[in-house]
Design a protein around this motif. Structure first.
Motif, mmCIF file in Angstrom:
data_model
loop_
_atom_site.group_PDB
_atom_site.id
_atom_site.type_symbol
_atom_site.label_atom_id
_atom_site.label_comp_id
_atom_site.label_asym_id
_atom_site.label_seq_id
_atom_site.Cartn_x
_atom_site.Cartn_y
_atom_site.Cartn_z
ATOM 1 N N HIS A 134 11.838 5.006 -14.427
ATOM 2 C CA HIS A 134 11.854 3.689 -15.066
ATOM 3 C C HIS A 134 10.462 3.087 -14.983
ATOM 4 C CE1 HIS A 134 16.314 3.937 -14.170
ATOM 5 N NE2 HIS A 134 16.232 3.836 -15.493
ATOM 6 N N THR A 135 10.046 2.398 -16.046
ATOM 7 C CA THR A 135 8.688 1.870 -16.151
ATOM 8 C C THR A 135 8.725 0.353 -16.256
ATOM 9 O OG1 THR A 135 8.060 3.886 -17.318
ATOM 10 C CG2 THR A 135 6.545 2.035 -17.462
ATOM 11 N N PHE A 136 7.807 -0.302 -15.541
ATOM 12 C CA PHE A 136 7.739 -1.762 -15.492
ATOM 13 C C PHE A 136 6.278 -2.199 -15.468
ATOM 14 C CE2 PHE A 136 11.266 -0.158 -12.984
ATOM 15 C CZ PHE A 136 12.357 -0.796 -13.554
ATOM 16 N N ILE A 186 0.975 -0.615 -15.511
ATOM 17 C CA ILE A 186 2.400 -0.351 -15.291
ATOM 18 C C ILE A 186 2.593 0.443 -14.001
ATOM 19 C CG2 ILE A 186 3.007 -0.393 -17.739
ATOM 20 C CD1 ILE A 186 3.065 2.760 -17.527
ATOM 21 N N ARG A 187 3.831 0.451 -13.560
ATOM 22 C CA ARG A 187 4.224 1.290 -12.426
ATOM 23 C C ARG A 187 5.475 2.052 -12.854
ATOM 24 N NH1 ARG A 187 2.400 1.150 -7.527
ATOM 25 N NH2 ARG A 187 1.828 -1.043 -7.474
ATOM 26 N N LYS A 225 0.835 -1.202 0.000
ATOM 27 C CA LYS A 225 0.000 0.000 0.000
ATOM 28 C C LYS A 225 0.872 1.254 0.000
ATOM 29 C CE LYS A 225 -3.541 2.322 2.698
ATOM 30 N NZ LYS A 225 -4.177 2.402 4.005
ATOM 31 N N LEU A 226 1.956 1.234 0.767
ATOM 32 C CA LEU A 226 2.879 2.378 0.780
ATOM 33 C C LEU A 226 3.547 2.561 -0.572
ATOM 34 C CD1 LEU A 226 4.497 1.862 4.290
ATOM 35 C CD2 LEU A 226 2.956 3.701 3.607
ATOM 36 N N ILE A 227 3.894 1.453 -1.227
ATOM 37 C CA ILE A 227 4.483 1.542 -2.569
ATOM 38 C C ILE A 227 3.473 2.161 -3.531
ATOM 39 C CG2 ILE A 227 5.263 0.162 -4.544
ATOM 40 C CD1 ILE A 227 6.611 -1.711 -2.521
ATOM 41 N N GLU A 228 2.217 1.730 -3.425
ATOM 42 C CA GLU A 228 1.162 2.266 -4.296
ATOM 43 C C GLU A 228 0.972 3.764 -4.074
ATOM 44 O OE1 GLU A 228 -1.552 2.364 -7.265
ATOM 45 O OE2 GLU A 228 -0.432 0.569 -6.716
ATOM 46 N N GLU A 229 1.052 4.212 -2.823
ATOM 47 C CA GLU A 229 0.895 5.636 -2.535
ATOM 48 C C GLU A 229 2.036 6.461 -3.123
ATOM 49 O OE1 GLU A 229 0.578 6.002 1.686
ATOM 50 O OE2 GLU A 229 -1.396 5.035 1.756
ATOM 51 N N LYS A 230 3.265 5.943 -3.017
ATOM 52 C CA LYS A 230 4.436 6.691 -3.482
ATOM 53 C C LYS A 230 4.628 6.594 -4.995
ATOM 54 C CE LYS A 230 6.018 7.831 0.631
ATOM 55 N NZ LYS A 230 6.125 9.175 1.093
ATOM 56 N N ASN A 231 4.227 5.454 -5.588
ATOM 57 C CA ASN A 231 4.413 5.207 -7.018
ATOM 58 C C ASN A 231 3.135 4.578 -7.580
ATOM 59 O OD1 ASN A 231 7.498 5.627 -7.091
ATOM 60 N ND2 ASN A 231 7.205 4.130 -5.472
ATOM 61 N N VAL A 273 7.259 -5.538 -11.133
ATOM 62 C CA VAL A 273 8.033 -4.701 -10.222
ATOM 63 C C VAL A 273 7.555 -4.868 -8.781
ATOM 64 C CG1 VAL A 273 6.734 -2.527 -10.342
ATOM 65 C CG2 VAL A 273 9.207 -2.474 -10.071
ATOM 66 N N ASP A 274 6.257 -5.153 -8.573
ATOM 67 C CA ASP A 274 5.777 -5.382 -7.208
ATOM 68 C C ASP A 274 6.425 -6.633 -6.619
ATOM 69 O OD1 ASP A 274 4.268 -3.123 -7.395
ATOM 70 O OD2 ASP A 274 2.319 -4.138 -7.353
#
Length: 167
Positions: free
Chosen positions: A94-96, A87-88, A53-59, A101-102
């Protein structure tokens, strides 16, 4: 008469075992309640769901739109990004694929697979890695706060060696 006295002895032993277990459950309950009174979220590891969830908030994730002549590829799975793929895009640009990437971020130290730039603050990464390093037997011990030997010592000090009656 001898059968009746054995019955009373077994009943007494079962009574002691029952109240010992009840006492230990109360001790565990009091320790868990006392542990949450001074709870500081920064001291405890975070769960995988909270970490993601923190990753989703930041990216935040988005949908890929083809722009330009040369197609981009995901550096994790090495396949070409197609129009509409989830994608993220990390802060380092950088795009994945989001799923690729998760999975990388869960298993690595929250860095970009290409440039190794941190995706989350170091404190969050450390708290997540602490959760991954706790072994299952240590989690069990942290729950009731002691070792098996301490539990046996407590039982024998409360009621003596009553287990030999069953043997």
């Amino acid at each position: 008469m001898g059968a009746f006295s054995r019955f009373i002895a077994h009943l007494y032993t079962l009574f002691l075992v029952f109240f010992t277990v009840l006492f230990l459950e109360l001790v565990i309950l009091v320790r868990s309640v006392a542990g949450t009174i001074g709870y500081n979220a920064d001291d405890h590891p975070i769960t995988t769901a909270h970490y993601l969830k923190l990753i989703e908030e930041k990216n935040p994730a988005s949908r890929y739109r083809v722009a330009g002549k040369e197609p981009k590829e995901c550096s994790v799975c090495l396949s070409v990004l197609e129009d509409g793929d989830e994608i993220r895009r990390l802060k380092c640009k950088h795009t994945f694929h989001k799923g690729c990437v998760d999975k990388w971020l869960e298993q690595d130290r929250a860095t970009c697979p290409i440039c190794r730039r941190l995706v989350l603050p170091e404190a969050i990464v450390v708290r997540y890695s602490q959760r991954r390093q706790i072994q299952p037997h240590r989690r069990r011990r942290e729950f009731y706060g002691g070792s098996d030997e301490e539990l046996i010592l407590l039982l024998t000090s409360l009621h003596g060696n009553y287990m030999r009656r069953f043997m």
